[in-house]
Write an enzyme that holds these catalytic residues in place. Structure first.
Site, mmCIF file in Angstrom:
data_model
loop_
_atom_site.group_PDB
_atom_site.id
_atom_site.type_symbol
_atom_site.label_atom_id
_atom_site.label_comp_id
_atom_site.label_asym_id
_atom_site.label_seq_id
_atom_site.Cartn_x
_atom_site.Cartn_y
_atom_site.Cartn_z
ATOM 1 C CB SER A 184 29.165 29.987 2.809
ATOM 2 O OG SER A 184 28.063 30.127 1.841
ATOM 3 C CG HIS A 212 32.922 28.895 1.862
ATOM 4 N ND1 HIS A 212 33.224 30.311 2.326
ATOM 5 C CD2 HIS A 212 32.041 29.036 1.034
ATOM 6 C CE1 HIS A 212 32.611 31.170 1.445
ATOM 7 N NE2 HIS A 212 31.589 30.566 0.577
ATOM 8 C CE LYS A 241 33.914 31.211 -1.445
ATOM 9 N NZ LYS A 241 33.445 31.504 -2.904
#
Length: 394
Positions: A184, A212, A241
């Site tokens: 990330s 991610h 996320k």
């Protein structure tokens, strides 16, 4: 509390401040989105993990509100005592189907999922080989496990194979390769095709933290395995996320693995279950992602446009295909100064520096999302150009 202890803590804080490493939080007074309000100032937000722009999506908000009337506000218990509702299992099963796994198990966060994964599955006779740039939650989870620990250089497949050979030579019963799907801080993707090949060669298990990537990487949005067209054994991830941006983590994998984790994963056994509103919004987020081709196209269109704009201005970028696009600056104070000046220009970014990244590799990590408009990106590029020149970066 002892004065000497507080004095020691105060000195440590002063040292962090003097090194330009002190982190400060800004108070947001609006929902998360492409533009947000901080105090009374409206700014373009380029540093949230809100990849698909779902954090303020009306359908998720309605799903969350709609769950509280029939299901209540909170569970006030852990899952195995009296904290499991039908919607908890519904979300787990939807996640499993979406990720092409037998089953899934929910946690309060992916940090808890990674913290609870390794210890129940592996013992002193086993080995874990972990990428050197893995997320802190994987590192902490591995520390809680009694398996032998090996670390390979980031995405270095020759080094990984050397450690696989070493683990086999050391007599490991079971070997697990642990990696982030996306690193990330850099936006780099793990080399899952080669990792899978090596795992098969040495009879190892592949575990991937896909926080991610879940929701937008791959033709179906199912993450880095979907992107590469390979199978991995165990996936961990988050609802915090792309899947709505709230909270909640999960582990997805083979049925026996999930069943054992329900019996022995300590963060699962000793933490309250997710509240109904979060669970209902998670179910709705998966529905939106399964129909999200346009959102994914908008996200990657923005990423391509933004990267080209920054390169045109002369900034030093890390290469990549992910919506994480780091602007490399080197020094922590420069990253903080740039973030501060960009905020004055109406652009919200954060400087990343030690210990989040190695010393000398400070950066502004920009992140694209599907909610950003071209007008917002153009205004942000103008701000980057102005501040970059003022600070002598470009």
């Amino acid at each position: 509390m002892a004065d000497a202890f507080l004095s020691h803590i105060t000195d440590t804080l002063a040292q962090i401040e003097s090194e330009g490493l002190y982190k400060r939080e800004r108070m947001i007074t609006s929902p998360q989105g492409g533009e947000i309000t901080v105090g009374d100032k409206q700014v373009i937000n380029l540093c949230a993990n809100n990849y698909l722009g779902l954090a303020d999506h009306p359908a998720l908000i309605e799903a969350a509100k709609g769950a509280m009337e029939p299901k209540g506000f909170g569970m006030a218990s852990v899952r195995f005592i009296c904290g499991t509702q039908d919607i908890h299992r519904e979300l787990e099963q939807k996640l499993a189907r979406f990720l092409n796994k037998d089953d899934a198990i929910l946690f309060a966060a992916c940090f808890d999922a990674n913290g609870g994964l390794f210890e129940p599955l592996l013992g002193p006779e086993d080995a874990i080989i972990s990428d050197s740039l893995n997320h802190a939650s994987i590192i902490d989870g591995v520390r809680l496990c009694k398996a032998k620990r090996y670390r390979y250089l980031n995405n270095d497949m020759n080094d990984l194979e050397a450690w696989l050979k070493q683990a086999r030579d050391d007599g490991a019963r079971h070997i697990m390769i642990a990696t982030d799907g996306v690193f990330s801080m850099d936006g780099y993707l793990a080399n899952l095709p080669k990792i899978r090949e090596l795992a098969d060669k040495y009879e190892a298990i592949v575990m991937v933290d896909d926080c991610h990537a879940t929701g937008f990487m791959g033709p179906n949005g199912a993450g880095t395995p979907d992107h590469f067209g390979v199978d991995v054994d165990i996936l961990t991830g988050t609802l915090g996320k792309a899947l709505g941006g709230a909270i909640g983590g999960y582990i997805a994998g083979p049925q026996p693995v999930i069943d054992l984790l329900r019996q022995r994963a300590r963060p699962y056994l000793f933490s309250n279950s997710l509240p109904p509103s979060i669970v209902a919004a998670g179910i709705e987020a998966i529905r939106l992602v399964e129909q999200g081709e346009m959102l994914r196209a908008q996200l990657f269109g923005n990423a391509k446009y933004w990267r080209a704009g920054l390169e045109g201005l002369g900034f030093d970028l890390l290469p990549g295909e992910h919506p994480i696009i780091p602007v490399m600056l080197g020094e922590a104070q420069l990253a903080q100064d740039m973030a501060s000046k960009l905020f004055d220009e109406g652009v919200y970014v954060s400087g990343f520096f030690f210990p989040v990244v190695p010393r000398g590799q400070a950066r502004i990590r920009t992140q694209m999302n599907a909610a950003l408009t071209r007008d917002e990106l153009d205004r942000a590029l103008a701000a980057f150009g102005k501040v970059g020149k003022e600070l002598g970066i470009i």
